[in-house]
Design a protein around this motif. Structure first.
Motif, PDB file in Angstrom:
ATOM      1  N   ARG A  25       0.800  -1.220   0.000  1.00  8.79           N
ATOM      2  CA  ARG A  25       0.000   0.000   0.000  1.00  8.79           C
ATOM      3  C   ARG A  25       0.838   1.277   0.000  1.00  8.79           C
ATOM      4  O   ARG A  25       0.507   2.245  -0.641  1.00  8.79           O
ATOM      5  N   ASN A  26       1.936   1.305   0.705  1.00  8.00           N
ATOM      6  CA  ASN A  26       2.699   2.543   0.885  1.00  8.00           C
ATOM      7  C   ASN A  26       3.945   2.650   0.008  1.00  8.00           C
ATOM      8  O   ASN A  26       4.806   3.474   0.272  1.00  8.00           O
ATOM      9  N   ASN A 105       1.878  10.608  -1.690  1.00 10.58           N
ATOM     10  CA  ASN A 105       2.511   9.375  -1.228  1.00 10.58           C
ATOM     11  C   ASN A 105       1.468   8.326  -0.883  1.00 10.58           C
ATOM     12  O   ASN A 105       0.277   8.564  -0.988  1.00 10.58           O
ATOM     13  N   THR A 106       1.947   7.193  -0.456  1.00  6.49           N
ATOM     14  CA  THR A 106       1.149   6.012  -0.080  1.00  6.49           C
ATOM     15  C   THR A 106       0.238   5.551  -1.212  1.00  6.49           C
ATOM     16  O   THR A 106      -0.920   5.235  -1.004  1.00  6.49           O
ATOM     17  N   SER A 108      -0.755   2.795  -3.723  1.00  2.00           N
ATOM     18  CA  SER A 108      -0.656   1.353  -3.912  1.00  2.00           C
ATOM     19  C   SER A 108      -0.393   1.031  -5.381  1.00  2.00           C
ATOM     20  O   SER A 108      -0.952   1.671  -6.267  1.00  2.00           O
TER      21      SER A 108
END
Length: 129
Positions: A25-26, A105-106, A108
Motif C-alpha cells: 500500500r505505501n 505518497n502512499t 498502492s
C-alpha cells in the motif's frame, strides 16, 4: 485475523487471502501538476484541480500529502475529468498555484491497474525504480 476466520469456516472450505494491497500500500508515489487552484472564500477552502484523474488513473488509492508549512488551509484536490466524484483527497495543505508540482505518497501499485483514458484523460506514466 486469519486464524479467527479459519476457526469459523469449516475445514472443507478452502480459504485464499489476497494480501497484496496490505503488503504494498505505501510503496508508490504520484507526481502531478496543479492546472487550476483557487480559494473559495465563502467556505474558506482551497479547490485544486490536478492534471490527472482519480476516475481514470487511480481509482484504488489511499493518497497522502504533507507540507512543511504551518500556514494550512482546508484543501480539496480534484482530478480533471469533470466528473463530480473525481475527488482525490481532502486535507489541510498549503496554498498552491497553477503549475506547481505535487507529490502524493502512499500510492498502492494496485492503483495503476485502473490507469485508463476515461473521459479523454491521458494515461499516467508509470515508472518503477
Amino acid at each position: 485475523f486469519l486464524k479467527e476466520v479459519r476457526a469459523r469456516v469449516p475445514d472443507y472450505i478452502l480459504l485464499y487471502a489476497e494480501i497484496g494491497d496490505f503488503l504494498f500500500r505505501n510503496c508508490g508515489s504520484l507526481k502531478c501538476e496543479v492546472i487550476d487552484a483557487y480559494i473559495d472564500k465563502t467556505r474558506n477552502e482551497q479547490i485544486v484541480i490536478l492534471n490527472f484523474s482519480k476516475m481514470a488513473n487511480q481509482r484504488w488509492v489511499y493518497p497522502s500529502i504533507t507540507s512543511s508549512s504551518t500556514n494550512l488551509i482546508k484543501t480539496s484536490f480534484y482530478g480533471c475529468s469533470c466528473c463530480e466524484t473525481d475527488l482525490y483527497l481532502e486535507t489541510d495543505y498549503t496554498t498552491v498555484h497553477e503549475g506547481d508540482e505535487l507529490i502524493f505518497n502512499t500510492i498502492s501499485p494496485y492503483a495503476y491497474e485502473w490507469n485508463n483514458s476515461f473521459n479523454g484523460i491521458n494515461k499516467i506514466k508509470v515508472i518503477f525504480n
